[in-house]
Motif scaffolding. Structure first.
Motif, mmCIF file in Angstrom:
data_model
loop_
_atom_site.group_PDB
_atom_site.id
_atom_site.type_symbol
_atom_site.label_atom_id
_atom_site.label_comp_id
_atom_site.label_asym_id
_atom_site.label_seq_id
_atom_site.Cartn_x
_atom_site.Cartn_y
_atom_site.Cartn_z
ATOM 1 N N THR A 122 0.840 -1.198 0.000
ATOM 2 C CA THR A 122 0.000 0.000 0.000
ATOM 3 C C THR A 122 0.874 1.247 0.000
ATOM 4 N N ALA A 123 1.954 1.224 0.763
ATOM 5 C CA ALA A 123 2.889 2.359 0.805
ATOM 6 C C ALA A 123 3.477 2.624 -0.577
ATOM 7 N N VAL A 124 3.886 1.567 -1.258
ATOM 8 C CA VAL A 124 4.420 1.710 -2.619
ATOM 9 C C VAL A 124 3.343 2.267 -3.542
ATOM 10 N N ASN A 125 2.120 1.798 -3.386
ATOM 11 C CA ASN A 125 1.018 2.274 -4.211
ATOM 12 C C ASN A 125 0.763 3.770 -3.984
ATOM 13 N N LEU A 126 0.849 4.227 -2.738
ATOM 14 C CA LEU A 126 0.669 5.653 -2.456
ATOM 15 C C LEU A 126 1.748 6.483 -3.148
ATOM 16 N N ARG A 127 2.969 5.979 -3.120
ATOM 17 C CA ARG A 127 4.080 6.676 -3.781
ATOM 18 C C ARG A 127 3.841 6.737 -5.296
ATOM 19 N N ASN A 150 6.652 9.008 5.537
ATOM 20 C CA ASN A 150 6.434 7.796 6.339
ATOM 21 C C ASN A 150 5.306 6.940 5.783
ATOM 22 N N TRP A 151 4.233 7.560 5.277
ATOM 23 C CA TRP A 151 3.160 6.800 4.632
ATOM 24 C C TRP A 151 3.701 6.032 3.434
ATOM 25 N N GLU A 152 4.502 6.713 2.616
ATOM 26 C CA GLU A 152 4.985 6.122 1.366
ATOM 27 C C GLU A 152 6.110 5.119 1.570
ATOM 28 N N ASN A 153 6.638 5.051 2.755
ATOM 29 C CA ASN A 153 7.702 4.084 3.048
ATOM 30 C C ASN A 153 7.285 3.059 4.086
ATOM 31 N N LEU A 199 1.143 4.532 9.362
ATOM 32 C CA LEU A 199 -0.062 4.230 8.611
ATOM 33 C C LEU A 199 -0.946 5.461 8.504
ATOM 34 N N PRO A 200 -1.453 5.728 7.310
ATOM 35 C CA PRO A 200 -2.441 6.799 7.199
ATOM 36 C C PRO A 200 -3.725 6.362 7.903
#
Length: 110
Positions: free
Chosen positions: A14-19, A77-80, A84-85
């Motif tokens: 999910t973090a990778v997806n946000l990035r 931090n969300w993207e890595n 957690l968001p």
């Protein structure tokens, strides 16, 4: 009775997806651009769908942070996968990107 298989959120994916969404989702780009440009008095936000201003560039963490009213380090931090968001932030993220929440959050079967 149908036996259901439990799913869980894969926070690393999910973090990778946000990035990736920050770098490549045109709806997110338009929203962030419109909000920041209207806030700064650069445009009225009326023609965002037709606007070509910096649409070829990904938005920065600082720009996204401004929209979510968090710091740039929170977005980092969300993207890595370091934090957690909130569910509210994830739903807003999906709404801005014009996606379903399950297109943003990556789930896997246990």
């Amino acid at each position: 009775m149908e036996k259901l298989q439990r799913s869980y959120v894969n926070w690393q994916k999910t973090a990778v997806n946000l990035r990736l969404l920050r770098q490549d989702n045109i709806n997110l780009r338009r929203y962030v651009c419109g909000v920041l440009r209207v806030k700064n008095g650069v445009c009225d936000g009326a023609n965002c769908a037709d606007c070509k201003f910096e649409m070829d560039n990904s938005i920065s963490r600082a720009e996204l942070a401004a929209v979510f009213n968090v710091t740039e380090s929170v977005v980092f931090n969300w993207e890595n996968g370091k934090s957690l968001p909130t569910l509210d932030d994830l739903m807003f993220y999906a709404q801005i990107c014009k996606l379903d929440l399950f297109d943003v959050v990556i789930t896997e079967k246990s």
